[in-house]
Structure formats: C-alpha cells, structure tokens
Design an enzyme around this catalytic site. Structure first.
Site, PDB file in Angstrom:
ATOM      1  CE  LYS A  48      -9.403 -52.052   2.151  1.00 36.12           C
ATOM      2  NZ  LYS A  48      -9.295 -51.711   0.715  1.00 36.12           N
TER       3      LYS A  48
ATOM      4  CE1 TYR B 280      -4.459 -49.183   0.601  1.00 36.37           C
ATOM      5  CE2 TYR B 280      -5.620 -47.606   1.995  1.00 36.37           C
ATOM      6  CZ  TYR B 280      -5.486 -48.887   1.475  1.00 36.37           C
ATOM      7  OH  TYR B 280      -6.375 -49.870   1.831  1.00 36.37           O
TER       8      TYR B 280
ATOM      9  CG  PHE C  28      -8.187 -45.433  -6.914  1.00 36.92           C
ATOM     10  CD1 PHE C  28      -7.544 -45.837  -5.760  1.00 36.92           C
ATOM     11  CD2 PHE C  28      -7.814 -46.018  -8.122  1.00 36.92           C
ATOM     12  CE1 PHE C  28      -6.545 -46.802  -5.787  1.00 36.92           C
ATOM     13  CE2 PHE C  28      -6.812 -46.980  -8.164  1.00 36.92           C
ATOM     14  CZ  PHE C  28      -6.177 -47.371  -6.990  1.00 36.92           C
TER      15      PHE C  28
ATOM     16  NE  ARG D  24      -2.402 -60.932  -2.762  1.00 39.59           N
ATOM     17  CZ  ARG D  24      -2.823 -59.681  -2.900  1.00 39.59           C
ATOM     18  NH1 ARG D  24      -2.911 -58.885  -1.858  1.00 39.59           N
ATOM     19  NH2 ARG D  24      -3.163 -59.220  -4.078  1.00 39.59           N
TER      20      ARG D  24
ATOM     21  CB  THR E 157      -8.714 -56.021  -5.846  1.00 39.00           C
ATOM     22  OG1 THR E 157      -7.415 -56.546  -5.560  1.00 39.00           O
ATOM     23  CG2 THR E 157      -8.798 -54.579  -5.382  1.00 39.00           C
TER      24      THR E 157
ATOM     25  NE  ARG F 274     -10.446 -57.417  -0.932  1.00 44.96           N
ATOM     26  CZ  ARG F 274      -9.162 -57.371  -1.253  1.00 44.96           C
ATOM     27  NH1 ARG F 274      -8.675 -58.240  -2.121  1.00 44.96           N
ATOM     28  NH2 ARG F 274      -8.375 -56.474  -0.713  1.00 44.96           N
TER      29      ARG F 274
ATOM     30  CG  ASN G 107     -11.479 -53.853  -1.327  1.00 47.65           C
ATOM     31  OD1 ASN G 107     -11.296 -53.229  -0.288  1.00 47.65           O
ATOM     32  ND2 ASN G 107     -10.501 -54.163  -2.147  1.00 47.65           N
TER      33      ASN G 107
ATOM     34  CG  HIS H 205      -4.822 -53.818   2.959  1.00 47.52           C
ATOM     35  ND1 HIS H 205      -4.393 -53.502   1.697  1.00 47.52           N
ATOM     36  CD2 HIS H 205      -3.707 -54.145   3.672  1.00 47.52           C
ATOM     37  CE1 HIS H 205      -3.072 -53.614   1.651  1.00 47.52           C
ATOM     38  NE2 HIS H 205      -2.629 -54.005   2.837  1.00 47.52           N
TER      39      HIS H 205
ATOM     40  CD  GLU I  65       0.742 -53.489   3.544  1.00 45.21           C
ATOM     41  OE1 GLU I  65       0.135 -54.496   3.961  1.00 45.21           O
ATOM     42  OE2 GLU I  65       0.642 -53.076   2.370  1.00 45.21           O
TER      43      GLU I  65
HETATM   44  P1  CMP Z   1      -6.298 -52.613  -0.922  1.00 50.75           P
HETATM   45  O1  CMP Z   1      -5.922 -54.040  -0.877  1.00 50.75           O
HETATM   46  O2  CMP Z   1      -6.603 -51.940   0.360  1.00 50.75           O
HETATM   47  O3  CMP Z   1      -5.125 -51.794  -1.653  1.00 50.75           O
HETATM   48  C1  CMP Z   1      -5.345 -50.673  -2.471  1.00 50.75           C
HETATM   49  C2  CMP Z   1      -6.783 -50.345  -2.590  1.00 50.75           C
HETATM   50  O4  CMP Z   1      -7.116 -49.439  -3.613  1.00 50.75           O
HETATM   51  C3  CMP Z   1      -7.538 -51.594  -2.960  1.00 50.75           C
HETATM   52  O5  CMP Z   1      -7.567 -52.476  -1.868  1.00 50.75           O
HETATM   53  C4  CMP Z   1      -8.871 -51.040  -3.390  1.00 50.75           C
HETATM   54  O6  CMP Z   1      -9.788 -50.904  -2.326  1.00 50.75           O
HETATM   55  C5  CMP Z   1      -8.491 -49.654  -3.888  1.00 50.75           C
HETATM   56  N1  CMP Z   1      -8.715 -49.571  -5.323  1.00 50.75           N
HETATM   57  C6  CMP Z   1      -8.119 -50.280  -6.274  1.00 50.75           C
HETATM   58  N2  CMP Z   1      -8.604 -49.935  -7.483  1.00 50.75           N
HETATM   59  C7  CMP Z   1      -9.548 -48.970  -7.275  1.00 50.75           C
HETATM   60  C8  CMP Z   1     -10.395 -48.229  -8.107  1.00 50.75           C
HETATM   61  N3  CMP Z   1     -10.393 -48.391  -9.432  1.00 50.75           N
HETATM   62  N4  CMP Z   1     -11.247 -47.344  -7.541  1.00 50.75           N
HETATM   63  C9  CMP Z   1     -11.255 -47.175  -6.198  1.00 50.75           C
HETATM   64  N5  CMP Z   1     -10.449 -47.866  -5.344  1.00 50.75           N
HETATM   65  C10 CMP Z   1      -9.615 -48.748  -5.889  1.00 50.75           C
END
Ligand code: CMP
Length: 141
Positions: free
Chosen positions: A11, A51, A59, A87, A93, A104, A114, A117, A128
C-alpha cells in the site's frame, strides 16, 4: 496442503517508506514466491471495484482516497498454503494488534494505512488476481 496463489498489495504508506525490498524479503524468506508483480497508481474506479464489499462502511471513501494517493505494488504470491501463510506474514489488520515480526507491525501506521493487503480466502484470491492480472502474466514456479 496445496500450492496456492494469492493476491497482495504493498500500500501507499509502505511504498513511501521505501519498504518494497523489506516486504518482499518477508514473503521470500517465508517460502512464498513472486509469481507476478507490477507497480501502478490505481484508478479510483478500480479501487472502488476492488473494495466493493466495503462500500457501505464508513471508512470506504477514506480507504479509496488512500489507495489511490500514490503508487502501489500489485503481486501474485505462490506457495504451499499461500493464502493463509501470507495472512500470517502480514499480521493482524490493525497494526497495533499485529504480532512482532509481521509486516503490519513493522510498516503499518494504523488500521487504514496498514502497509499491505492480502486475499482472505481462495474465492477472494481468484477474484482479486483476475481484477489485476491476465492469467498469462502469472508465472507459476
Ligand atoms: P485490507 O486487507 O486492504 O482490506 C480492507 C481494508 O479496509 C483493510 O485492509 C483496512 O486497511 C481497511 N479498514 C478496515 N477497518 C478500517 C477502519 N476502521 N478504518 C479505516 N480503514 C479500515
């Protein structure tokens, strides 16, 4: 266990930290191989499609803004049990909850920014990978 291919994104926040090499090293040293890779700046429409399952989340707008704010690295990762292994290497996450030594923990800033992905299931990996790579672009080892 079986050989699987999963989808990974480095990211914008990790890209800005010059962490491509360090992150790929985590994958390779844990037995995953890079089967495809490209560096792109995502179009807004593509990030929204990617997404789509989070469209109703508060968010969503912020997530799309972030993912389109700078280049990202898209990858296919191949290996035994690659979806779960990736993972594990990424960590939780929320970087604040991620275990020591995970990507992460080391490169994430907050739950949105974070660092990486990774697909969460075989069905997600298939969807994906197909969004970003032609089948012929994935070089299975
Ligand atoms: P990712 O694995 O890319 O898939 C969905 C993304 O949503 C996740 O990683 C986070 O970066 C993002 N995400 C999840 N929860 C929140 C949150 N509460 N606020 C902002 N971003 C979020």
């Amino acid at each position: 266990m079986a050989v699987e291919t999963t989808f990974s994104i480095i990211k914008p926040n990790a890209m800005k930290k010059n962490a491509i090499g360090a992150i790929i090293n985590k994958f390779e040293s844990n037995g995953l191989k890079i089967a495809a890779a490209k560096l792109v700046q995502l179009e807004r429409s593509k990030a929204e499609e990617f997404y789509a399952e989070h469209k109703e989340r508060p968010f969503f707008g912020e997530l799309v803004d972030f993912m389109t704010s700078a280049p990202v690295m898209l990858m296919a990762l191949e290996g035994e049990n690659a979806i779960a292994k990736n993972r594990e290497i990424m960590g939780a996450t929320n970087p604040a909850e991620a275990a020591e030594g995970t990507i992460r923990k080391e490169f994430g800033d907050n739950v949105g920014e974070n660092a990486v992905h990774g697909s969460d299931s075989a069905a997600s990996a298939e969807r994906e990978l197909a969004l970003f790579f032609e089948k012929r672009e994935i070089c299975n080892h």
